[in-house]
Design a protein around this motif. Structure first.
Motif, PDB file in Angstrom:
ATOM      1  N   ARG A 111      71.764 -39.546  18.135  1.00 51.57           N
ATOM      2  CA  ARG A 111      71.214 -38.293  18.654  1.00 51.57           C
ATOM      3  C   ARG A 111      71.110 -37.245  17.545  1.00 51.57           C
ATOM      4  NH1 ARG A 111      72.966 -36.872  23.984  1.00 51.57           N
ATOM      5  NH2 ARG A 111      74.334 -35.308  23.080  1.00 51.57           N
ATOM      6  N   SER A 112      72.119 -37.219  16.666  1.00 54.79           N
ATOM      7  CA  SER A 112      72.088 -36.259  15.559  1.00 54.79           C
ATOM      8  C   SER A 112      70.967 -36.581  14.579  1.00 54.79           C
ATOM      9  CB  SER A 112      73.441 -36.258  14.834  1.00 54.79           C
ATOM     10  OG  SER A 112      74.482 -35.872  15.702  1.00 54.79           O
ATOM     11  N   LEU A 113      70.780 -37.864  14.286  1.00 53.76           N
ATOM     12  CA  LEU A 113      69.692 -38.249  13.377  1.00 53.76           C
ATOM     13  C   LEU A 113      68.335 -37.883  13.975  1.00 53.76           C
ATOM     14  CD1 LEU A 113      70.985 -41.723  12.113  1.00 53.76           C
ATOM     15  CD2 LEU A 113      70.963 -39.543  10.876  1.00 53.76           C
ATOM     16  N   ASN A 114      68.179 -38.111  15.280  1.00 55.61           N
ATOM     17  CA  ASN A 114      66.931 -37.697  15.939  1.00 55.61           C
ATOM     18  C   ASN A 114      66.718 -36.189  15.819  1.00 55.61           C
ATOM     19  OD1 ASN A 114      66.446 -40.321  16.727  1.00 55.61           O
ATOM     20  ND2 ASN A 114      67.301 -40.064  18.770  1.00 55.61           N
ATOM     21  N   THR A 115      67.812 -35.442  15.958  1.00 53.89           N
ATOM     22  CA  THR A 115      67.724 -33.986  15.862  1.00 53.89           C
ATOM     23  C   THR A 115      67.303 -33.550  14.466  1.00 53.89           C
ATOM     24  OG1 THR A 115      69.461 -33.776  17.533  1.00 53.89           O
ATOM     25  CG2 THR A 115      69.009 -31.844  16.177  1.00 53.89           C
ATOM     26  N   PHE A 116      67.926 -34.162  13.436  1.00 53.62           N
ATOM     27  CA  PHE A 116      67.581 -33.788  12.065  1.00 53.62           C
ATOM     28  C   PHE A 116      66.121 -34.105  11.765  1.00 53.62           C
ATOM     29  CE2 PHE A 116      72.256 -34.732  10.967  1.00 53.62           C
ATOM     30  CZ  PHE A 116      72.613 -33.496  11.442  1.00 53.62           C
ATOM     31  N   GLY A 117      65.684 -35.294  12.182  1.00 56.30           N
ATOM     32  CA  GLY A 117      64.302 -35.684  11.908  1.00 56.30           C
ATOM     33  C   GLY A 117      63.302 -34.755  12.560  1.00 56.30           C
ATOM     34  N   LEU A 118      63.514 -34.465  13.841  1.00 55.98           N
ATOM     35  CA  LEU A 118      62.576 -33.585  14.525  1.00 55.98           C
ATOM     36  C   LEU A 118      62.698 -32.148  14.032  1.00 55.98           C
ATOM     37  CD1 LEU A 118      60.844 -33.809  17.558  1.00 55.98           C
ATOM     38  CD2 LEU A 118      62.374 -31.872  17.752  1.00 55.98           C
ATOM     39  N   GLY A 119      63.918 -31.727  13.697  1.00 54.74           N
ATOM     40  CA  GLY A 119      64.096 -30.369  13.172  1.00 54.74           C
ATOM     41  C   GLY A 119      63.330 -30.160  11.884  1.00 54.74           C
ATOM     42  N   TRP A 286      77.943 -30.234  15.566  1.00 57.20           N
ATOM     43  CA  TRP A 286      77.719 -30.374  14.126  1.00 57.20           C
ATOM     44  C   TRP A 286      76.233 -30.386  13.811  1.00 57.20           C
ATOM     45  CZ3 TRP A 286      75.797 -34.809  11.384  1.00 57.20           C
ATOM     46  CH2 TRP A 286      75.851 -34.685   9.997  1.00 57.20           C
ATOM     47  N   ALA A 287      75.450 -31.119  14.597  1.00 58.22           N
ATOM     48  CA  ALA A 287      73.996 -31.149  14.386  1.00 58.22           C
ATOM     49  C   ALA A 287      73.394 -29.762  14.583  1.00 58.22           C
ATOM     50  CB  ALA A 287      73.357 -32.151  15.351  1.00 58.22           C
ATOM     51  N   PHE A 288      73.891 -29.040  15.582  1.00 53.95           N
ATOM     52  CA  PHE A 288      73.410 -27.672  15.815  1.00 53.95           C
ATOM     53  C   PHE A 288      73.690 -26.783  14.609  1.00 53.95           C
ATOM     54  CE2 PHE A 288      74.580 -23.405  17.582  1.00 53.95           C
ATOM     55  CZ  PHE A 288      73.289 -22.987  17.849  1.00 53.95           C
ATOM     56  N   LYS A 289      74.870 -26.916  14.034  1.00 51.10           N
ATOM     57  CA  LYS A 289      75.216 -26.120  12.856  1.00 51.10           C
ATOM     58  C   LYS A 289      74.310 -26.450  11.678  1.00 51.10           C
ATOM     59  CE  LYS A 289      80.161 -25.569  13.908  1.00 51.10           C
ATOM     60  NZ  LYS A 289      81.528 -25.891  13.453  1.00 51.10           N
ATOM     61  N   VAL A 290      74.100 -27.742  11.439  1.00 50.65           N
ATOM     62  CA  VAL A 290      73.290 -28.147  10.285  1.00 50.65           C
ATOM     63  C   VAL A 290      71.855 -27.655  10.425  1.00 50.65           C
ATOM     64  CG1 VAL A 290      72.357 -30.133   9.041  1.00 50.65           C
ATOM     65  CG2 VAL A 290      74.742 -30.132   9.768  1.00 50.65           C
ATOM     66  N   VAL A 291      71.258 -27.860  11.598  1.00 52.34           N
ATOM     67  CA  VAL A 291      69.873 -27.442  11.804  1.00 52.34           C
ATOM     68  C   VAL A 291      69.742 -25.927  11.668  1.00 52.34           C
ATOM     69  CG1 VAL A 291      68.013 -27.302  13.502  1.00 52.34           C
ATOM     70  CG2 VAL A 291      69.285 -29.433  13.219  1.00 52.34           C
ATOM     71  N   THR A 292      70.692 -25.173  12.237  1.00 50.50           N
ATOM     72  CA  THR A 292      70.633 -23.716  12.125  1.00 50.50           C
ATOM     73  C   THR A 292      70.775 -23.265  10.677  1.00 50.50           C
ATOM     74  OG1 THR A 292      71.666 -23.584  14.309  1.00 50.50           O
ATOM     75  CG2 THR A 292      71.577 -21.564  13.026  1.00 50.50           C
ATOM     76  N   LYS A 293      71.637 -23.943   9.927  1.00 52.12           N
ATOM     77  CA  LYS A 293      71.805 -23.606   8.514  1.00 52.12           C
ATOM     78  C   LYS A 293      70.516 -23.831   7.739  1.00 52.12           C
ATOM     79  CE  LYS A 293      74.385 -22.568   4.899  1.00 52.12           C
ATOM     80  NZ  LYS A 293      75.004 -21.231   4.726  1.00 52.12           N
ATOM     81  N   PRO A 302      68.877 -14.365   9.228  1.00 52.26           N
ATOM     82  CA  PRO A 302      70.353 -14.330   9.262  1.00 52.26           C
ATOM     83  C   PRO A 302      70.903 -14.858  10.580  1.00 52.26           C
ATOM     84  CG  PRO A 302      69.504 -12.148   9.688  1.00 52.26           C
ATOM     85  CD  PRO A 302      68.291 -13.015   9.430  1.00 52.26           C
ATOM     86  N   LEU A 303      70.661 -16.140  10.848  1.00 53.82           N
ATOM     87  CA  LEU A 303      71.065 -16.710  12.129  1.00 53.82           C
ATOM     88  C   LEU A 303      72.375 -17.476  12.049  1.00 53.82           C
ATOM     89  CD1 LEU A 303      67.606 -18.094  13.317  1.00 53.82           C
ATOM     90  CD2 LEU A 303      68.684 -15.945  13.959  1.00 53.82           C
ATOM     91  N   TYR A 304      72.702 -18.003  10.879  1.00 52.52           N
ATOM     92  CA  TYR A 304      73.847 -18.905  10.799  1.00 52.52           C
ATOM     93  C   TYR A 304      75.164 -18.201  11.091  1.00 52.52           C
ATOM     94  CZ  TYR A 304      76.844 -22.694   9.298  1.00 52.52           C
ATOM     95  OH  TYR A 304      77.788 -23.698   9.268  1.00 52.52           O
ATOM     96  N   SER A 305      75.229 -16.899  10.846  1.00 57.85           N
ATOM     97  CA  SER A 305      76.470 -16.173  11.110  1.00 57.85           C
ATOM     98  C   SER A 305      76.814 -16.163  12.601  1.00 57.85           C
ATOM     99  CB  SER A 305      76.354 -14.734  10.598  1.00 57.85           C
ATOM    100  OG  SER A 305      75.305 -14.045  11.262  1.00 57.85           O
ATOM    101  N   LEU A 306      75.819 -16.403  13.462  1.00 62.11           N
ATOM    102  CA  LEU A 306      76.067 -16.428  14.904  1.00 62.11           C
ATOM    103  C   LEU A 306      76.582 -17.776  15.384  1.00 62.11           C
ATOM    104  CD1 LEU A 306      72.765 -14.674  16.060  1.00 62.11           C
ATOM    105  CD2 LEU A 306      74.924 -13.590  15.421  1.00 62.11           C
ATOM    106  N   VAL A 307      76.408 -18.812  14.546  1.00 65.07           N
ATOM    107  CA  VAL A 307      76.689 -20.179  14.982  1.00 65.07           C
ATOM    108  C   VAL A 307      78.152 -20.397  15.363  1.00 65.07           C
ATOM    109  CG1 VAL A 307      76.744 -22.584  14.213  1.00 65.07           C
ATOM    110  CG2 VAL A 307      74.709 -21.189  13.827  1.00 65.07           C
ATOM    111  N   PRO A 308      79.126 -19.972  14.557  1.00 61.00           N
ATOM    112  CA  PRO A 308      80.527 -20.225  14.953  1.00 61.00           C
ATOM    113  C   PRO A 308      80.883 -19.663  16.325  1.00 61.00           C
ATOM    114  CG  PRO A 308      80.411 -19.541  12.660  1.00 61.00           C
ATOM    115  CD  PRO A 308      79.043 -19.344  13.226  1.00 61.00           C
TER     116      PRO A 308
END
Length: 694
Positions: A111-119, A286-293, A302-308
């Motif tokens: 699921r994470s790989l699918n997310t990265f690819g589509l992101g 984790w996938a959400f964090k990576v894609v947002t970064k 400046p979106l990544y600061s909201l992720v945590p």
């Protein structure tokens, strides 16, 4: 006799020579040709003897090693064997990895790989084509008459295809991805219409898990005990035992709810988390964090600061012990608040039957907020009577003998819960006979109190999480469920937010500037518009929106749409200017207020929501017991003046209400929405509020 024997011997030698002649010829071919010497000839003549037609006999001579040439090594396939070994190892590792991912992480890696690819695909698409004239060609369609037409020009087509991609990914991945999709669907204030139409389907019921999965969760969380042992039920109709339906009454992205009646007569809702969620949550977040970064760096937002903060809230939402704690706290706060006691009900949690993945609460009989017809139709349940279970009264017992008889005859029966809709009448046309104004007044009071007085905010008040019941006096009782997503405001931030809201109502730009500066926000007027959900023009000054429209006069429609959305991107940067000072709670508080506004509009704008929230903001400042008496007295006098000013808003409210009654337009909430739509359309954004219509 001797002559005949000699003839046979001669013939046999001739045959032998003829048989060996091919070998002889072959051996001769292998030899290096050389001329015969005299010695060779004489020796041949000496050995030879007449044999008739066969000629002289010559014995077979093997070639010498020197005449055969150098030996050649046997052909080998080292490269092929090496790649075959690599292929086998890779296949074994891939198969092992797939099995581990499938059964240990519930497909979290895939699921994470699918997310990265589509992101990456979506990011590249926007990077290349988010411009007045996109690089990719237009999508060409055909009309019913066979005439070609251009469909989805420029940026709208860009939004459409990427909304379709994201929707397919979120629905396919399920679990927390559905939660993210629902959050996207609710944020229509900042989304293009293509995304709104696509993600509106995220509110459909999610598929149910099999009963075997439900049993496994209960066994794992209750020390190996079975469902029957934990809840004291029987699926075979045993006397003295309770009953439970195996089919869920509702299924969402994270959990599903089953009805049960315990041996002591309590009817309960058993909320059971889907087993794959626990395995998937780590990978999903984790996938959400990576894609947002990646998006934050690629698009300079400046979106990544909201992720945590967001990921922490999502993780807590899957912890039912945390939900039980939120529910018990809200139940206590409501019961201690005189203005809400008796009007709002929070079901109790049965802790002895709950765990981190199982939550057991009182079963609620009522109608959902989205059932407007059942809410307002005439009451046929009898004078002075209320809905079943109001104020937590125990429900009328069902016919347990009949239920047990049904289970003995059909152990898989799923029609066990009694029907308590007698108030609908014989023709089924009755309702609760409630006023939408009373319903929305209670709702706005509840969530305003949460935000401005308690600082404990339920952040998911959509119609599916609110039940409505009728009290014996004909007034509504609002039942609030699903307490997983909460934010807790500090006293300092809660007071600042109350001051900010009060300043919005009185057009106090100085106070607005002070508060937004404290929060690290540069675009105060843009943030004020987002908070009010209508254009804020700065108390007579030229507002951000009006100034921007003046600067873009003369542009083409495509250039204007691109420029507006580019400025909206800059506006996000300005609102999130100081990431360290910006209160992260605003994300979910804004979500709460947006949903409440949508609920009010869905019911026909029966209340002046803005005025009511302003009164709560002002009142909370002088009722705050943590403030000194001098400050409280000052705030009390200010509140009296504030109420006088707010009285003027009633003039506008009733003007729109009369116009609505005459059929000449909508209510005040519709007018607010219309103004917000106009402003949003200039940004290339189209608001939509039919998410609750289904």
């Amino acid at each position: 006799m001797l002559s005949r024997t000699a003839g046979k011997i001669s013939n046999s030698r001739s045959i032998s020579c003829s048989i060996r002649s091919p070998c002889l010829r072959q051996s001769r071919l292998l030899q290096t040709p050389r001329l015969p010497t005299s010695r060779t000839l004489s020796s041949t003549a000496t050995r030879s003897h007449p044999t008739g037609a066969g000629g002289p006999f010559e014995p077979l001579r093997p070639p010498s090693p020197s005449n055969l040439g150098a030996p050649r090594a046997a052909r080998s396939f080292h490269r092929t064997q090496k790649w075959l070994r690599r292929l086998l190892i890779l296949s074994a590792l891939s198969g092992t990895g797939y099995l581990i991912d499938e059964y240990v992480y519930a497909s979290g890696i895939r699921r994470s790989l699918n997310t990265f690819g589509l992101g990456l695909l979506v990011a590249a698409d926007y990077k290349l084509n988010f411009r007045a004239e996109p690089i990719l060609p237009l999508t060409i369609g055909t009309t019913s008459a066979g005439k070609k037409t251009e469909e989805g020009e420029g940026i709208p087509e860009l939004h459409r295809r990427n909304a379709e991609r994201l929707f397919d990914l979120l629905r396919h991945n399920g679990g927390l991805y559905l939660k993210i999709g629902q959050a996207i669907a609710m944020q229509s204030a900042v989304l293009p219409p293509e995304f709104q139409r696509m993600f509106a389907r995220m509110f459909d019921d999610a598929p149910q898990d099999d009963w075997e999965a439900v049993e496994k969760v209960i066994r794992d969380d209750f020390g190996g005990r079975s469902v029957e042992e934990v809840f004291g039920i029987s699926f075979a109709g045993v006397e003295g035992k309770g009953v439970m339906e195996r089919t869920a009454k509702a299924s969402a992205s994270v959990a599903q709810v089953h009805w049960a009646r315990l041996p002591d007569g309590r009817e309960v809702a058993i909320k059971i988390q889907k087993p794959e969620i626990k395995k998937q949550i780590g990978w999903d977040l984790w996938a959400f964090k990576v894609v947002t970064k990646v998006y934050s760096l690629w698009f300079d937002l400046p979106l990544y600061s909201l992720v945590p903060f967001i990921t922490e809230r999502l993780r807590l939402e899957t912890d039912f012990e945390n939900e039980a704690k939120n529910s018990e706290l809200m139940r206590r706060l409501v019961n201690e608040e005189p203005s809400l006691r008796g009007r709002v009900y929070v079901p109790p949690v049965y802790h002895e039957l709950s765990s981190s993945r199982v939550l057991t609460t009182e079963w609620i009989e009522g109608i959902r907020l989205w059932d407007k017809n059942a809410m307002t139709s005439p009451w046929l349940g009898g004078y002075g009577q209320g809905s079943a279970g109001v104020h937590g009264q125990q429900l009328d017992p069902p016919d347990m003998d009949e239920i047990r008889r049904e289970l003995r005859e059909n152990p898989n029966s799923q029609s066990l819960k009694p029907d308590r809709t007698g108030w609908k009448g014989r023709r089924g046309k009755g309702g609760l006979g409630l006023s939408t104004k009373d319903v929305m007044t209670t709702m706005v009071d509840l969530f305003s109190c949460q935000i401005f007085k308690w600082g404990v905010v339920h952040c998911d008040p959509h119609p599916g999480n609110i039940f409505i019941r009728r009290l014996p006096n004909g007034k509504p009782e609002l039942v609030l469920i699903d307490h997983g997503l909460y934010v807790y405001m500090s006293d300092k931030f809660r007071r600042e937010y109350g001051q900010f809201w009060k300043a919005l109502m009185t057009l106090d730009n100085k106070k607005i500037g002070e508060v937004t500066s404290e929060w690290g926000i540069r675009a105060a007027d843009l943030f004020a518009s987002a908070t009010l959900m209508r254009p804020y023009e700065g108390g007579g000054q030229e507002g951000y929106h009006r100034k921007m429209m003046r600067e873009m006069e003369g542009m083409t429609a495509s250039e204007r749409s691109y420029e507006m959305q580019k400025r909206m991107k800059q506006g996000i940067r300005d609102v999130l200017a100081d990431e360290d000072k910006w209160p992260k709670e605003l994300i979910f508080i804004g979500r709460n207020m947006r949903i409440v506004q949508g609920n009010n509009q869905f019911l026909g704008s029966p209340v002046n929501r803005v005025k009511m929230m302003g009164e709560w903001a002002s009142r909370s400042l002088f009722e705050d017991r943590n403030l000194p008496w001098r400050d409280r007295l000052s705030n009390m006098w200010s509140h009296a003046l504030f109420k006088a000013v707010l009285a003027l808003t009633d003039v506008a409210f009733y003007f729109f209400k009369v116009r609505q009654w005459l059929g000449r337009g909508g209510g005040m909430e519709d007018e607010v929405e219309a103004r917000m739509r106009d402003m949003a359309r200039d940004y290339g954004v189209e608001l939509q509020h039919d998410l609750f219509e289904g």
